[in-house]
Design a protein around this motif. Structure first.
Motif, PDB file in Angstrom:
ATOM      1  N   ASP A 190      -3.298 -10.352  -6.949  1.00  0.00           N
ATOM      2  CA  ASP A 190      -2.995  -9.306  -7.592  1.00  0.00           C
ATOM      3  C   ASP A 190      -2.672  -8.018  -6.458  1.00  0.00           C
ATOM      4  N   ALA A 191      -2.517  -7.138  -7.228  1.00  0.00           N
ATOM      5  CA  ALA A 191      -2.130  -6.038  -6.473  1.00  0.00           C
ATOM      6  C   ALA A 191      -3.158  -5.331  -5.565  1.00  0.00           C
ATOM      7  N   GLY A 192      -4.309  -5.424  -6.116  1.00  0.00           N
ATOM      8  CA  GLY A 192      -5.387  -4.804  -5.397  1.00  0.00           C
ATOM      9  C   GLY A 192      -5.670  -5.466  -4.097  1.00  0.00           C
ATOM     10  N   LEU A 193      -5.478  -6.936  -4.240  1.00  0.00           N
ATOM     11  CA  LEU A 193      -5.419  -7.809  -2.883  1.00  0.00           C
ATOM     12  C   LEU A 193      -4.561  -7.384  -2.092  1.00  0.00           C
ATOM     13  N   ALA A 194      -3.236  -7.320  -2.707  1.00  0.00           N
ATOM     14  CA  ALA A 194      -2.070  -6.950  -1.597  1.00  0.00           C
ATOM     15  C   ALA A 194      -2.269  -5.683  -0.916  1.00  0.00           C
ATOM     16  N   ILE A 195      -2.933  -4.641  -1.694  1.00  0.00           N
ATOM     17  CA  ILE A 195      -2.998  -3.441  -0.998  1.00  0.00           C
ATOM     18  C   ILE A 195      -4.441  -3.726   0.143  1.00  0.00           C
ATOM     19  N   ASP A 196      -5.339  -4.415   0.140  1.00  0.00           N
ATOM     20  CA  ASP A 196      -6.340  -4.885   0.994  1.00  0.00           C
ATOM     21  C   ASP A 196      -5.754  -5.668   2.133  1.00  0.00           C
ATOM     22  N   ALA A 197      -4.698  -6.408   1.689  1.00  0.00           N
ATOM     23  CA  ALA A 197      -4.289  -7.140   2.900  1.00  0.00           C
ATOM     24  C   ALA A 197      -3.322  -6.128   3.845  1.00  0.00           C
ATOM     25  N   ALA A 198      -2.571  -5.329   3.181  1.00  0.00           N
ATOM     26  CA  ALA A 198      -1.799  -4.283   4.064  1.00  0.00           C
ATOM     27  C   ALA A 198      -2.842  -3.429   4.780  1.00  0.00           C
ATOM     28  N   ALA A 199      -3.943  -3.148   4.167  1.00  0.00           N
ATOM     29  CA  ALA A 199      -4.847  -2.292   5.011  1.00  0.00           C
ATOM     30  C   ALA A 199      -5.387  -3.071   6.076  1.00  0.00           C
ATOM     31  N   ALA A 200      -5.303  -4.283   6.005  1.00  0.00           N
ATOM     32  CA  ALA A 200      -5.851  -5.148   7.139  1.00  0.00           C
ATOM     33  C   ALA A 200      -4.864  -5.323   8.151  1.00  0.00           C
ATOM     34  N   GLY A 201      -3.504  -4.948   7.946  1.00  0.00           N
ATOM     35  CA  GLY A 201      -2.586  -5.047   8.930  1.00  0.00           C
ATOM     36  C   GLY A 201      -1.647  -6.233   8.676  1.00  0.00           C
ATOM     37  N   LEU A 202      -1.869  -6.932   7.558  1.00  0.00           N
ATOM     38  CA  LEU A 202      -1.076  -8.087   7.583  1.00  0.00           C
ATOM     39  C   LEU A 202       0.472  -7.593   7.210  1.00  0.00           C
ATOM     40  N   GLY A 203       0.742  -6.638   6.670  1.00  0.00           N
ATOM     41  CA  GLY A 203       2.156  -6.419   6.387  1.00  0.00           C
ATOM     42  C   GLY A 203       2.304  -5.078   5.397  1.00  0.00           C
ATOM     43  N   ARG A 204       3.506  -5.326   4.941  1.00  0.00           N
ATOM     44  CA  ARG A 204       3.506  -4.254   3.766  1.00  0.00           C
ATOM     45  C   ARG A 204       3.973  -4.652   2.309  1.00  0.00           C
ATOM     46  N   ALA A 205       3.036  -4.091   1.428  1.00  0.00           N
ATOM     47  CA  ALA A 205       3.140  -4.456  -0.046  1.00  0.00           C
ATOM     48  C   ALA A 205       3.680  -3.443  -0.981  1.00  0.00           C
ATOM     49  N   MET A 206       4.489  -3.686  -1.949  1.00  0.00           N
ATOM     50  CA  MET A 206       4.920  -2.893  -2.873  1.00  0.00           C
ATOM     51  C   MET A 206       3.918  -3.006  -4.473  1.00  0.00           C
ATOM     52  N   VAL A 207       3.294  -1.996  -4.602  1.00  0.00           N
ATOM     53  CA  VAL A 207       2.274  -2.117  -5.829  1.00  0.00           C
ATOM     54  C   VAL A 207       2.314  -0.841  -6.472  1.00  0.00           C
ATOM     55  N   PRO A 208       1.581  -1.022  -7.836  1.00  0.00           N
ATOM     56  CA  PRO A 208       1.603   0.136  -8.778  1.00  0.00           C
ATOM     57  C   PRO A 208       1.021   1.563  -7.726  1.00  0.00           C
ATOM     58  N   GLN A 209       1.606   2.602  -7.985  1.00  0.00           N
ATOM     59  CA  GLN A 209       1.400   3.840  -7.171  1.00  0.00           C
ATOM     60  C   GLN A 209      -0.196   4.223  -7.757  1.00  0.00           C
ATOM     61  N   MET A 210      -0.675   4.011  -9.038  1.00  0.00           N
ATOM     62  CA  MET A 210      -1.873   4.215  -9.340  1.00  0.00           C
ATOM     63  C   MET A 210      -3.027   3.530  -8.807  1.00  0.00           C
ATOM     64  N   LEU A 211      -2.709   2.285  -8.572  1.00  0.00           N
ATOM     65  CA  LEU A 211      -3.725   1.374  -7.862  1.00  0.00           C
ATOM     66  C   LEU A 211      -3.866   1.684  -6.245  1.00  0.00           C
TER      67      LEU A 211
END
Length: 257
Positions: A190-211
């Motif tokens: 989900d988008a939440g895990l995508a944000i966390d993966a981006a925060a961990a330095g795995l890459g870049r994620a396009m996600v809903p702004q509000m999340l």
């Protein structure tokens, strides 16, 4: 007489006319004309096959048949009032059952519910995960938050958002992190895990702004470029009966802006 055939409106008029012994005063109480009261009484007499009132030199009088039915009639109206209060108790309660995707609950909903509860200290929440569309009736839901381009079969209101943003940390690779079924180097649920993966330095994620707004504000991730419009968004939805409830309306107003 079947319950579905009970002349409830006529019985209500009978109660008022019997208390006042006047069609005029009964009409004032019921906000109708005296002629309408007379018509209701005549229709009730025809339905029941009895005479309910007689006009005498002293004014309007109840017949013995009407007198015999008044006490149980008024008891019945009291029971109706108790039934209405019992049915309204759920609406007046401060308990709200909400279904939302897990990532939306964690990243966006929980802090807003905390702020709402601070203003409404008696409120209580039951939170369910809504990954596949929880059934409102089976789960006894008051409100759901779902992604889409509209409310679908329910009533609904869109949650304001700037659209989609791309997030990453400084020095992250160009690896794409996907969550919505699109092709990507790394796939998450989900988008939440995508944000966390981006925060961990795995890459870049396009996600809903509000999340992503809290993670961006906290410096966990950085927004790359500007927000872009999205074909869909998050909607607050509920069937019409739930949507009409005062407690649901108040929560929707608090969350939608």
């Amino acid at each position: 007489m079947k319950r579905t055939h009970l002349p409830l409106n006529g019985l209500r008029v009978l109660d008022a006319a019997a208390r006042h012994l006047s069609f005029t005063r009964a009409a004032d109480e019921l906000a109708v004309t005296p002629a309408a009261v007379g018509q209701q009484i005549r229709a009730l007499e025809d339905t029941l096959g009895v005479v309910l009132f007689r006009r005498t030199t002293r004014g309007l009088e109840l017949t013995p048949e009407a007198e015999a039915g008044l006490a149980p009639l008024r008891d019945g109206f009291l029971h109706f009032e108790e039934a209405v209060r019992a049915m309204q108790a759920g609406q007046s309660s401060k308990s709200l059952t909400i279904a939302a995707p897990r990532d939306l609950t964690e990243k966006w909903l929980l802090p807003r519910l905390a702020a709402y509860a601070a203003r409404e200290p008696d409120v209580r929440f039951v939170l369910l995960s809504d990954t596949d569309g929880v059934d409102f009736a089976q789960a006894n839901l008051d409100l759901a938050i779902r992604w889409g381009d509209g409310p679908g079969e329910h009533e609904g209101e869109a949650i304001e958002s700037d659209g989609m943003v791309t997030v990453a940390v400084e020095g992250a690779p160009d690896t794409t992190i996907g969550w919505d079924g699109l092709e990507a180097h790394i796939r998450v649920a989900d988008a939440g895990l995508a944000i966390d993966a981006a925060a961990a330095g795995l890459g870049r994620a396009m996600v809903p702004q509000m999340l992503a707004e809290r993670d961006i504000a906290a410096g966990r991730v950085t927004m790359l470029g500007d927000a872009v419009p999205s074909h869909g968004g998050y909607w607050l939805v509920a069937p019409l009966p739930q949507w009409r409830q005062a407690k649901v309306k108040a929560l929707v107003e608090a969350l939608a802006g």
